[in-house]
Motif scaffolding. Structure first.
Motif, PDB file in Angstrom:
ATOM      1  N   LEU A  44      -0.460  -8.522  -2.868  1.00 39.39           N
ATOM      2  CA  LEU A  44       0.547  -9.029  -2.284  1.00 39.39           C
ATOM      3  C   LEU A  44       1.812  -8.823  -2.867  1.00 39.39           C
ATOM      4  CD1 LEU A  44      -0.950 -12.180  -0.523  1.00 39.39           C
ATOM      5  CD2 LEU A  44      -0.915  -9.884   0.455  1.00 39.39           C
ATOM      6  N   PRO A  45       2.837  -7.904  -2.222  1.00 43.55           N
ATOM      7  CA  PRO A  45       4.122  -8.154  -2.691  1.00 43.55           C
ATOM      8  C   PRO A  45       4.859  -9.608  -2.534  1.00 43.55           C
ATOM      9  CG  PRO A  45       4.197  -7.278  -0.193  1.00 43.55           C
ATOM     10  CD  PRO A  45       2.768  -7.480  -0.968  1.00 43.55           C
ATOM     11  N   LEU A  46       5.832  -9.622  -3.441  1.00 43.80           N
ATOM     12  CA  LEU A  46       6.396 -11.071  -3.184  1.00 43.80           C
ATOM     13  C   LEU A  46       7.239 -11.173  -1.865  1.00 43.80           C
ATOM     14  CD1 LEU A  46       8.566 -11.087  -6.912  1.00 43.80           C
ATOM     15  CD2 LEU A  46       6.471 -12.326  -6.132  1.00 43.80           C
ATOM     16  N   TYR A  47       6.971 -11.932  -1.372  1.00 46.37           N
ATOM     17  CA  TYR A  47       7.320 -12.507   0.004  1.00 46.37           C
ATOM     18  C   TYR A  47       8.998 -12.219   0.155  1.00 46.37           C
ATOM     19  CZ  TYR A  47       9.003 -13.889   4.530  1.00 46.37           C
ATOM     20  OH  TYR A  47       9.309 -14.182   5.847  1.00 46.37           O
ATOM     21  N   ASN A  48       9.340 -11.308   1.250  1.00 43.62           N
ATOM     22  CA  ASN A  48      10.894 -11.038   1.381  1.00 43.62           C
ATOM     23  C   ASN A  48      10.799 -10.899   2.844  1.00 43.62           C
ATOM     24  OD1 ASN A  48      13.165  -9.888   2.078  1.00 43.62           O
ATOM     25  ND2 ASN A  48      12.962  -8.601   0.039  1.00 43.62           N
ATOM     26  N   GLN A  49      11.657 -11.795   3.343  1.00 44.88           N
ATOM     27  CA  GLN A  49      11.857 -11.677   4.878  1.00 44.88           C
ATOM     28  C   GLN A  49      12.410 -10.654   5.514  1.00 44.88           C
ATOM     29  OE1 GLN A  49      14.461 -14.937   6.412  1.00 44.88           O
ATOM     30  NE2 GLN A  49      13.772 -14.870   8.520  1.00 44.88           N
ATOM     31  N   ASP A  50      12.899  -9.754   4.945  1.00 46.24           N
ATOM     32  CA  ASP A  50      13.433  -8.338   5.205  1.00 46.24           C
ATOM     33  C   ASP A  50      12.270  -7.603   5.381  1.00 46.24           C
ATOM     34  OD1 ASP A  50      15.943  -9.230   4.755  1.00 46.24           O
ATOM     35  OD2 ASP A  50      16.158  -8.040   2.784  1.00 46.24           O
ATOM     36  N   ASP A  51      11.106  -7.893   5.139  1.00 44.99           N
ATOM     37  CA  ASP A  51       9.755  -7.133   5.405  1.00 44.99           C
ATOM     38  C   ASP A  51       8.872  -7.475   6.439  1.00 44.99           C
ATOM     39  OD1 ASP A  51      10.403  -5.520   3.087  1.00 44.99           O
ATOM     40  OD2 ASP A  51       9.246  -6.620   1.686  1.00 44.99           O
ATOM     41  N   ASP A  52       9.376  -8.508   7.093  1.00 49.31           N
ATOM     42  CA  ASP A  52       8.450  -9.067   8.024  1.00 49.31           C
ATOM     43  C   ASP A  52       8.306  -7.988   9.384  1.00 49.31           C
ATOM     44  OD1 ASP A  52       8.212 -11.662   7.035  1.00 49.31           O
ATOM     45  OD2 ASP A  52       9.699 -12.575   8.387  1.00 49.31           O
ATOM     46  N   ALA A  53       9.005  -7.157   9.596  1.00 46.07           N
ATOM     47  CA  ALA A  53       8.936  -6.489  10.704  1.00 46.07           C
ATOM     48  C   ALA A  53       7.982  -5.028  10.373  1.00 46.07           C
ATOM     49  CB  ALA A  53      10.237  -5.515  11.361  1.00 46.07           C
ATOM     50  N   THR A  54       7.826  -4.821   8.897  1.00 51.95           N
ATOM     51  CA  THR A  54       6.907  -3.915   8.608  1.00 51.95           C
ATOM     52  C   THR A  54       6.170  -4.166   7.251  1.00 51.95           C
ATOM     53  OG1 THR A  54       8.810  -2.918   7.021  1.00 51.95           O
ATOM     54  CG2 THR A  54       8.552  -1.983   9.414  1.00 51.95           C
ATOM     55  N   PRO A  55       5.197  -5.114   7.562  1.00 53.79           N
ATOM     56  CA  PRO A  55       4.502  -5.790   6.475  1.00 53.79           C
ATOM     57  C   PRO A  55       3.632  -4.812   5.752  1.00 53.79           C
ATOM     58  CG  PRO A  55       3.446  -6.266   8.428  1.00 53.79           C
ATOM     59  CD  PRO A  55       4.735  -5.635   8.689  1.00 53.79           C
ATOM     60  N   ALA A  56       3.367  -5.004   4.316  1.00 48.62           N
ATOM     61  CA  ALA A  56       2.401  -4.023   3.576  1.00 48.62           C
ATOM     62  C   ALA A  56       1.039  -4.398   4.020  1.00 48.62           C
ATOM     63  CB  ALA A  56       2.585  -4.751   2.029  1.00 48.62           C
ATOM     64  N   GLU A  57       0.286  -3.187   3.775  1.00 45.89           N
ATOM     65  CA  GLU A  57      -1.131  -3.086   4.496  1.00 45.89           C
ATOM     66  C   GLU A  57      -1.875  -4.346   3.920  1.00 45.89           C
ATOM     67  OE1 GLU A  57      -5.262  -3.121   4.101  1.00 45.89           O
ATOM     68  OE2 GLU A  57      -4.121  -2.659   2.361  1.00 45.89           O
ATOM     69  N   SER A  58      -1.503  -4.924   2.533  1.00 44.63           N
ATOM     70  CA  SER A  58      -2.161  -6.059   1.997  1.00 44.63           C
ATOM     71  C   SER A  58      -1.821  -7.274   2.839  1.00 44.63           C
ATOM     72  CB  SER A  58      -1.638  -6.298   0.443  1.00 44.63           C
ATOM     73  OG  SER A  58      -0.373  -5.965   0.358  1.00 44.63           O
ATOM     74  N   VAL A  59      -0.712  -7.373   3.217  1.00 41.07           N
ATOM     75  CA  VAL A  59      -0.399  -8.470   4.116  1.00 41.07           C
ATOM     76  C   VAL A  59      -1.051  -8.469   5.604  1.00 41.07           C
ATOM     77  CG1 VAL A  59       1.552  -9.733   5.436  1.00 41.07           C
ATOM     78  CG2 VAL A  59       2.001  -8.682   2.930  1.00 41.07           C
ATOM     79  N   THR A  60      -1.197  -7.237   6.026  1.00 37.84           N
ATOM     80  CA  THR A  60      -1.765  -7.187   7.089  1.00 37.84           C
ATOM     81  C   THR A  60      -3.216  -7.714   7.243  1.00 37.84           C
ATOM     82  OG1 THR A  60      -0.349  -5.630   7.979  1.00 37.84           O
ATOM     83  CG2 THR A  60      -2.327  -5.658   9.212  1.00 37.84           C
ATOM     84  N   ARG A  61      -3.812  -7.282   6.002  1.00 41.04           N
ATOM     85  CA  ARG A  61      -5.354  -7.434   5.957  1.00 41.04           C
ATOM     86  C   ARG A  61      -5.431  -8.876   5.563  1.00 41.04           C
ATOM     87  NH1 ARG A  61      -5.791  -5.660   0.353  1.00 41.04           N
ATOM     88  NH2 ARG A  61      -5.554  -7.804   0.001  1.00 41.04           N
ATOM     89  N   LEU A  62      -4.754  -9.561   4.743  1.00 42.09           N
ATOM     90  CA  LEU A  62      -4.722 -11.089   4.624  1.00 42.09           C
ATOM     91  C   LEU A  62      -4.723 -11.830   6.034  1.00 42.09           C
ATOM     92  CD1 LEU A  62      -4.707 -13.536   2.839  1.00 42.09           C
ATOM     93  CD2 LEU A  62      -2.083 -13.438   2.705  1.00 42.09           C
ATOM     94  N   LYS A  63      -3.705 -11.428   6.939  1.00 42.91           N
ATOM     95  CA  LYS A  63      -3.593 -11.972   8.166  1.00 42.91           C
ATOM     96  C   LYS A  63      -4.879 -11.811   8.991  1.00 42.91           C
ATOM     97  CE  LYS A  63       0.627 -12.767   9.663  1.00 42.91           C
ATOM     98  NZ  LYS A  63       2.035 -12.467  10.245  1.00 42.91           N
ATOM     99  N   ASP A  64      -5.025 -10.697   9.109  1.00 38.33           N
ATOM    100  CA  ASP A  64      -6.450 -10.237   9.680  1.00 38.33           C
ATOM    101  C   ASP A  64      -7.572 -11.335   9.485  1.00 38.33           C
ATOM    102  OD1 ASP A  64      -4.868  -8.483  11.269  1.00 38.33           O
ATOM    103  OD2 ASP A  64      -5.627  -6.723  10.377  1.00 38.33           O
ATOM    104  N   GLY A  65      -7.821 -11.099   7.998  1.00 38.06           N
ATOM    105  CA  GLY A  65      -8.855 -11.984   7.615  1.00 38.06           C
ATOM    106  C   GLY A  65      -8.837 -13.551   7.985  1.00 38.06           C
TER     107      GLY A  65
END
Length: 189
Positions: A44-65
């Protein structure tokens, strides 16, 4: 037979992590109709609110899991009397953007192991505070502050005989906790 799915998040990245070993051993104590999905947090990249609209694939995978699971098991070490930064980073990612938290109303259990005599008591307390804010009903009892010693695991990585009865009971309580919330919300496996 339907499966109850538990998302497992290990708060340690260490290759020979006691907490990863504990998670794998606890899995063996669960009923056969429960499956465990280990959600990686090391990419996971370091959390940055600027990326909320376009999350990294690893973030999407985490949330889906998390969303696919009936409950979440946190297995965490204690770093400097709190949770590891990598775990807090994962929690922040899955809670955002505001109003779209993957954690919402997911029943949780917290356990951890450390070489310290107090186990991971402070980390667990800090994590409980965070999970309360995220509206995650968290198993309160029994608490499990596990100290790593030569008897905790046997040669095959199973829970050793001195801790087996207690940890079997803890796992039974955790699974019952998850199932009670699944029934109450109509999301039983």
């Amino acid at each position: 037979m339907s499966q109850d799915r538990i998302a497992v998040i290990v708060g340690s990245l260490r290759r020979d992590s006691f907490n990863k070993k504990l998670a794998l051993a606890l899995e063996k104590l669960a009923p056969p109709d429960v499956s465990f999905a280990y959600l990686p947090i090391d990419d996971l990249p370091l959390y940055n609110q600027d990326d909320d609209a376009t999350p990294a694939e690893s973030v999407t995978r985490l949330k889906d899991g998390i969303r696919a699971a009936q409950g979440v098991l946190f297995v965490t070490p204690e770093y400097n009397r709190s949770i590891p930064g990598v775990l807090k980073n994962a929690i922040d990612h899955a809670s955002r953007p505001y109003g779209q938290s993957a954690w919402l109303k997911k029943p949780a259990g917290i356990i951890g192991v450390s070489v310290s005599a107090t186990g991971t008591a402070m980390a667990q307390q800090h994590l409980r505070n965070i999970l309360a804010n995220l509206n995650m009903p968290t198993l309160g009892q029994p608490e499990a502050f596990i100290q790593a010693n030569e008897d905790l695991f046997d040669a095959d990585g199973n829970i050793g005989p001195h801790s087996q009865s207690f940890l079997e009971g803890w796992m039974r309580n955790f699974i019952a906790w998850v199932r009670a919330f699944a029934v109450a919300t109509g999301k039983a496996g």
